[in-house]
Scaffold this motif. Sequence first.
Motif, PDB file in Angstrom:
ATOM      1  N   ILE A  14       0.859  -1.187   0.000  1.00 26.59           N
ATOM      2  CA  ILE A  14       0.000   0.000   0.000  1.00 26.59           C
ATOM      3  C   ILE A  14       0.892   1.233   0.000  1.00 26.59           C
ATOM      4  CG2 ILE A  14      -1.739   1.328   1.262  1.00 26.59           C
ATOM      5  CD1 ILE A  14      -2.733  -1.341   2.416  1.00 26.59           C
ATOM      6  N   LEU A  15       0.812   2.021  -1.049  1.00 25.24           N
ATOM      7  CA  LEU A  15       1.594   3.258  -1.148  1.00 25.24           C
ATOM      8  C   LEU A  15       0.879   4.364  -0.376  1.00 25.24           C
ATOM      9  CD1 LEU A  15       2.393   3.018  -4.957  1.00 25.24           C
ATOM     10  CD2 LEU A  15       4.049   2.749  -3.115  1.00 25.24           C
ATOM     11  N   PRO A  80       0.903   9.343 -13.249  1.00 23.43           N
ATOM     12  CA  PRO A  80      -0.476   8.853 -13.423  1.00 23.43           C
ATOM     13  C   PRO A  80      -0.907   7.905 -12.309  1.00 23.43           C
ATOM     14  CG  PRO A  80       0.681   8.818 -15.508  1.00 23.43           C
ATOM     15  CD  PRO A  80       1.707   9.121 -14.464  1.00 23.43           C
ATOM     16  N   ARG A  81      -0.029   6.985 -11.914  1.00 21.73           N
ATOM     17  CA  ARG A  81      -0.354   6.049 -10.832  1.00 21.73           C
ATOM     18  C   ARG A  81      -0.581   6.797  -9.519  1.00 21.73           C
ATOM     19  NH1 ARG A  81      -1.116   0.426  -9.238  1.00 21.73           N
ATOM     20  NH2 ARG A  81      -1.588   0.892  -7.074  1.00 21.73           N
ATOM     21  N   MET A  82       0.294   7.767  -9.239  1.00 17.57           N
ATOM     22  CA  MET A  82       0.153   8.556  -8.015  1.00 17.57           C
ATOM     23  C   MET A  82      -1.159   9.342  -8.014  1.00 17.57           C
ATOM     24  SD  MET A  82       2.255  11.886  -6.797  1.00 17.57           S
ATOM     25  CE  MET A  82       1.152  12.830  -7.846  1.00 17.57           C
ATOM     26  N   ALA A  83      -1.529   9.901  -9.163  1.00 18.68           N
ATOM     27  CA  ALA A  83      -2.760  10.692  -9.271  1.00 18.68           C
ATOM     28  C   ALA A  83      -3.995   9.820  -9.053  1.00 18.68           C
ATOM     29  CB  ALA A  83      -2.825  11.363 -10.641  1.00 18.68           C
ATOM     30  N   PHE A 179       5.710   6.033  -4.739  1.00 17.78           N
ATOM     31  CA  PHE A 179       5.932   4.975  -5.718  1.00 17.78           C
ATOM     32  C   PHE A 179       6.907   3.966  -5.124  1.00 17.78           C
ATOM     33  CE2 PHE A 179       9.448   7.815  -6.566  1.00 17.78           C
ATOM     34  CZ  PHE A 179      10.481   7.015  -7.031  1.00 17.78           C
ATOM     35  N   CYS A 180       7.083   2.844  -5.813  1.00 18.77           N
ATOM     36  CA  CYS A 180       7.945   1.774  -5.297  1.00 18.77           C
ATOM     37  C   CYS A 180       9.415   2.093  -5.559  1.00 18.77           C
ATOM     38  CB  CYS A 180       7.572   0.438  -5.934  1.00 18.77           C
ATOM     39  SG  CYS A 180       6.017  -0.239  -5.361  1.00 18.77           S
ATOM     40  N   GLU A 181       9.994   2.897  -4.706  1.00 15.72           N
ATOM     41  CA  GLU A 181      11.431   3.160  -4.788  1.00 15.72           C
ATOM     42  C   GLU A 181      12.136   2.149  -3.888  1.00 15.72           C
ATOM     43  OE1 GLU A 181      14.234   7.007  -5.384  1.00 15.72           O
ATOM     44  OE2 GLU A 181      12.728   7.154  -3.817  1.00 15.72           O
TER      45      GLU A 181
END
Length: 314
Positions: A14-15, A80-83, A179-181
């Motif tokens: 879960i971000l 886009p994923r974050m939005a 994001f997956c950093e």
Amino acid sequence: MALMGNKTFISHFILLGLFTHSPLHLLLFSIIMVMFLVALSGNGLMILLINIDSRLHIPMYFFLSWLSLMDLMLISTIVPRMAIDFLLGSGSISFTGCGLQILFFVTLLGDECFLLAFMAYDRYVAISNPLRYSVVMSRRVCWLMVAWSWLFGLVDGLIQAVFTLRFPYCGSQEIDHFFCEVPAVLKLACADTSLYETMIYVCCVLMLLLPFSVISASYLRILLTVLHMRSAEGREKAFATCSSHMAVVSLFYGAAMITYMRPQAYHSSRQDKVVSAFYTMITPMLNPLIYSLRNKEVAGAFRKLLGKYTCCAR
């Protein structure tokens, strides 16, 4: 989730994201979306201008078109994923989705590191050895440089994505990031990751310092050549071209070094998110602006395109 022994292994993450739903964060989110649109249009326009204007069919602009494409892909991998997560209020991401995001992000980051080094070498040859420029920087050599950039980035991305997700993850599913950093994901591993973190640190230092050494050496030689030029106009043109590239290098490498050349013990979630936002969103937006505002050829190509559009519209 999957049960194994007395541990519960998670099947997705879960971000937590960059913002909450406060009025201030809604404003910041709106600003980021504007930056995203500016980055898309700016980089897309650079690619279009370089491909349709024959005056820009030279190695410098060939590399610049690839830089714009990489920036487009980089910001599209993250924003886009974050939005969507922010608007829907859900940051759930599968193991596979997280691995792909790591792969694309690290690959594109590595690509840009090496491409910026090749761009610096291109400027060195153009200014220090102009008579042999067309021979040294032939079309074949330029394509090989771009291919090597992609290869180095892809190898680094595959290594980090595969090895990061090989660790067992249990307990908390929450990644304190947007994001997956890799450093943020590794904090959730229920295994000793110290050796792997050291390997990543060494790898990232090499991935950053080797291209940066090429850039530094190239610009040192360029500076010496420019200082010995008799033509004031030639010096001014050389400084104008190189200053644009150095501005991009400083923005990109400065943020990347802060993130990847500090030991894990010196990282904080808030700091990492701010720095990551800088080189995943701000730098891709600024790059086309820096090159277009400081470059007469690009500005001329844009005016020519506007002229054609105006004539067709009448």
